[in-house]
Write a protein that holds these residues in place. Sequence first.
Motif, PDB file in Angstrom:
ATOM      1  N   LYS A 226       0.708  -1.231   0.081  1.00  0.00           N
ATOM      2  CA  LYS A 226       0.026  -0.125  -0.012  1.00  0.00           C
ATOM      3  C   LYS A 226       0.775   1.639  -0.435  1.00  0.00           C
ATOM      4  N   PRO A 227       0.131   2.713  -0.411  1.00  0.00           N
ATOM      5  CA  PRO A 227       1.364   3.588  -0.274  1.00  0.00           C
ATOM      6  C   PRO A 227       1.733   4.590   0.898  1.00  0.00           C
ATOM      7  N   GLY A 228       2.492   4.090   1.611  1.00  0.00           N
ATOM      8  CA  GLY A 228       2.711   4.142   2.917  1.00  0.00           C
ATOM      9  C   GLY A 228       3.658   3.391   3.672  1.00  0.00           C
ATOM     10  N   ILE A 266       8.787   8.086 -12.856  1.00  0.00           N
ATOM     11  CA  ILE A 266       7.939   7.491 -12.420  1.00  0.00           C
ATOM     12  C   ILE A 266       8.895   5.852 -11.952  1.00  0.00           C
ATOM     13  N   LYS A 267       8.305   6.110 -10.506  1.00  0.00           N
ATOM     14  CA  LYS A 267       8.958   4.786  -9.709  1.00  0.00           C
ATOM     15  C   LYS A 267       7.982   4.137  -8.377  1.00  0.00           C
ATOM     16  N   PRO A 268       7.702   3.473  -8.217  1.00  0.00           N
ATOM     17  CA  PRO A 268       6.480   2.391  -7.040  1.00  0.00           C
ATOM     18  C   PRO A 268       7.316   3.219  -5.376  1.00  0.00           C
ATOM     19  N   PHE A 269       8.928   2.864  -5.751  1.00  0.00           N
ATOM     20  CA  PHE A 269       8.901   3.475  -4.432  1.00  0.00           C
ATOM     21  C   PHE A 269       9.951   4.732  -3.809  1.00  0.00           C
ATOM     22  N   LYS A 270      10.095   5.050  -2.632  1.00  0.00           N
ATOM     23  CA  LYS A 270      11.709   6.547  -2.570  1.00  0.00           C
ATOM     24  C   LYS A 270      11.884   5.625  -1.601  1.00  0.00           C
TER      25      LYS A 270
END
Length: 301
Positions: A226-228, A266-270
């Motif tokens: 999930k986001p976060g 554009i990438k899914p993770f920080k």
Amino acid sequence: MENNYHVPVLLKECIDGLNIKPDGVYVDVTFGGGGHSREILKHLGKDGVLIAFDQDPDAQRNKIDDPRFHFVDQNFAFLKNNLRLLGFKTVDGVLADLGVSSHQFNEADRGFSTRFESNLDMRMDQQGKLTAAEVLNTYAEDALHRIFGMYGEVKNAKSLARAIVTGRVDRPVLTLADFKAVAAAHIPKGKENKYMAQVFQALRIEVNKEIEVLEHFLSQTADVIKPGGRLVVMSYHSLEDRPVKSFIAKGKFRGEVEKDFFGNEIKPFKIITRKAIVADAEELARNSRSRSAKLRIGERI
């Protein structure tokens, strides 16, 4: 049982990295002795859920008797499908402790360790067809050369591959003793242990398709976290660390990060860990296996 099965590496750092919410859903994709899983459960409330994956039948003996705990007898390459079967489209965090457990190294008949005379097996999944002996006895010379060079970083990979292909004509290479006999002239004096460890690492990675499985798993985490939520991955050699680092930084394994029309990445993770977390002096003294561990953490955007 987990204490003598496998001492969890960077335990506190892994748990901190997951940033556990008491009512969250978490996944430990490398259950093993259950050390990390037991610690995650301590941080979950009564509504929290922990799902653990492990394809090794030995690991099943360590299953935890807790209503919040679900065990999946599968390789983590099948993460997404198995979560859906359990009714979870998304989760709050995923932990992976890559590599071979101490227990697997200590079980002589599994063939993972150079310390024991045994058959060259090395399958993490005992149902798997391919063994290290089959690799050594059936692969072409150029394929063996590639495996030893790429996965083991063996300096004389080419001449070792030739020696094996020549030697197996007279007798198959089925045990550690067979391998040492056929490779004797190529094992550097005074560096036998390091050399054999590199060769065994190369064979183990090939037998278990570890790099392909890792990339397949990482790609799925972008869909299920999930986001976060957090992705926490611990690796033990550069071949594993490279794809982990690249995926968390760029959302892909090769090439540069993609950008949208406005130049935004554009990438899914920080990235949560700019540099990989490594063991401190105290842990190094307590657990030699932590020496090569690198922990990386990403947060789903």
